[in-house]
Design an enzyme around this catalytic site. Structure first.
Site, PDB file in Angstrom:
ATOM      1  CG  PHE A 277      19.838  83.448  42.169  1.00  0.00           C
ATOM      2  CD1 PHE A 277      18.959  84.162  41.647  1.00  0.00           C
ATOM      3  CD2 PHE A 277      19.893  82.557  43.159  1.00  0.00           C
ATOM      4  CE1 PHE A 277      18.096  84.917  42.595  1.00  0.00           C
ATOM      5  CE2 PHE A 277      18.827  83.222  44.366  1.00  0.00           C
ATOM      6  CZ  PHE A 277      17.928  84.433  43.856  1.00  0.00           C
TER       7      PHE A 277
ATOM      8  CB  SER B 258      20.276  78.979  55.041  1.00  0.00           C
ATOM      9  OG  SER B 258      20.735  77.852  54.761  1.00  0.00           O
TER      10      SER B 258
ATOM     11  N   GLY C 224      27.871  46.307  47.288  1.00  0.00           N
ATOM     12  CA  GLY C 224      28.897  46.121  48.232  1.00  0.00           C
ATOM     13  C   GLY C 224      30.216  46.675  47.773  1.00  0.00           C
TER      14      GLY C 224
ATOM     15  CD  GLU D  63      17.565  76.200  43.715  1.00  0.00           C
ATOM     16  OE1 GLU D  63      16.153  76.389  43.954  1.00  0.00           O
ATOM     17  OE2 GLU D  63      17.756  76.234  42.309  1.00  0.00           O
TER      18      GLU D  63
END
Length: 388
Positions: free
Chosen positions: A122, A131, A340, A364
């Site tokens: 995509f 965005s 730790g 996404e």
């Protein structure tokens, strides 16, 4: 059509065995080599993972949204790179065609995508457009029976392996914003399409991303998804709503796996003469992690069921993606703390999964984009209630 409960339970059990017996044991190898072994990819094809959501008439399993997230709860327990190998076919790399493609486009591509013969990718993000999907700068100029595509797409998942790209490009330069964007199915060997070098990433080794470069890339008019200009942004949003629920489910799966690792370590590891699991400050981390994962699972299932009922779940998908991705980040961080010093050493996998989980808050749609989507919808609802 939804599976009967017994069949779905059998599918999930099969996927869990595959994760436990094949994927988790190979995590260290994949992290070290930055590659998923072909034996595992072959196993994914055999299980039908590339076609989980492809319609049954095209060779897929045709899972509903609820069934998909149930499957991803299981598959998400392994390091995220494994899911990335097939997930673009299940989601963003195929769904544009599955949802809005012409009958000819579906017949041509969906069977090959469902079988895993063809990897889909995509191509939306650009160097200056992440965005803000409505600000796509890549162009698609009509030239007779062709479109000529120009632009660069960035951070495209599975691009090095893809044979088909869903490319978002602006067909109407005079139309600002989302309305001028169209979607195209562009094959890998199309002249004018080239790839950048794969990026070296913080985590998720084995999942590959790179630039997709379009330089006078000529595609036939038949490559326009749906056959209509100006519908690309709408296609992208349909794909992303579904994809966000998929990602949220993957976050749940990884969170639950990390909690198991955390508890196994805390029960076995002893300090001051007793197991770490007996110390109350660590028990608070266990409880917070369990509540985070449980809440995320409930949100994902609720949104998935609403989508299957035909409801608009844009806000719910954003809520689920935001919460689940933030939750798995918190849980991965607590896991390092419980381990730790060992949590900083690769042998224990805590540090690798910590780095892997970080990306979920970015792709996404970042957490901040999800917040904007949710808040805008809330304000619109408030105005409607007030008659404004």
């Amino acid at each position: 059509m939804a599976m009967d409960p017994d069949t779905l339970a059998q599918l999930c059990a099969t996927l869990r065995r595959f994760v436990d017996e094949q994927l988790i044991p190979a995590e260290a190898e994949v992290a070290e080599t930055d590659a998923i072994p072909e034996r595992i990819v072959a196993g994914m094809r055999e299980l039908g993972l590339f076609g989980l959501t492809a319609p049954e008439e095209y060779g897929g399993l045709g899972l509903t949204m609820e069934e998909e997230v149930m499957a991803i709860f299981e598959l998400g327990r392994a390091a995220p790179a494994f899911r990335s190998m097939f997930a673009t076919n299940v989601g963003i790399g195929m769904q544009g065609i599955a949802i809005d493609g012409t009958p000819e486009q579906k017949a041509k591509y969906l069977p090959r995508l469902a079988s895993g013969e063809l990897i889909g990718s995509f191509a939306l993000t650009e160097p200056d457009v992440g965005s803000d999907a409505g600000s796509v700068k890549a162009t698609a100029r009509r030239d007779g029976d062709f479109y000529v595509l120009n632009g660069t797409k960035r951070f495209i998942t599975n691009a090095p392996h893809a044979g088909l790209f869903t490319v978002m490009a602006r067909t109407d330069p005079g139309q600002k914003g989302a309305a001028g964007v169209s979607a195209f199915a562009v094959e890998r060997d199309t002249p004018g399409l080239s790839l950048g070098k794969p990026e070296k990433k913080m985590g998720q080794q084995g999942a590959h991303v790179c630039d997709v470069i379009l330089d006078d890339c000529r595609v036939p008019v038949s490559a326009l998804i749906g056959g209509v200009e100006g519908q690309g942004f709408k296609t992208a949003m349909k794909v992303l709503d579904k994809g966000r629920l998929h990602i949220a489910a993957a976050c749940v799966g990884l969170a639950e796996r990390i909690i198991d690792d955390m508890l196994d370590y805390a029960v076995a590891r002893r300090q001051f003469g007793r197991p770490l699991a007996d110390f109350q400050l660590l028990q608070a981390m266990f409880a917070d992690s369990r509540a985070d994962a449980y809440a995320a699972r409930c949100m994902v299932l609720d949104a998935a069921r609403k989508r299957d009922d035909g409801r608009d779940v844009g806000v719910e998908a954003s809520c689920a993606k935001m919460f689940a991705s933030e939750a798995v980040g918190r849980i991965a961080d607590r896991n390092v703390q419980v381990h730790g010093g060992n949590g900083y050493i690769r042998e224990y996998r805590a540090e690798q999964l910590y780095r892997d989980a970080r990306l979920f808050r970015i792709y996404e749609g970042t957490t901040q984009i999800q917040q904007i989507i949710i808040a805008k919808a809330m304000a619109a609802e408030a105005r409607a209630r007030a008659g404004l």
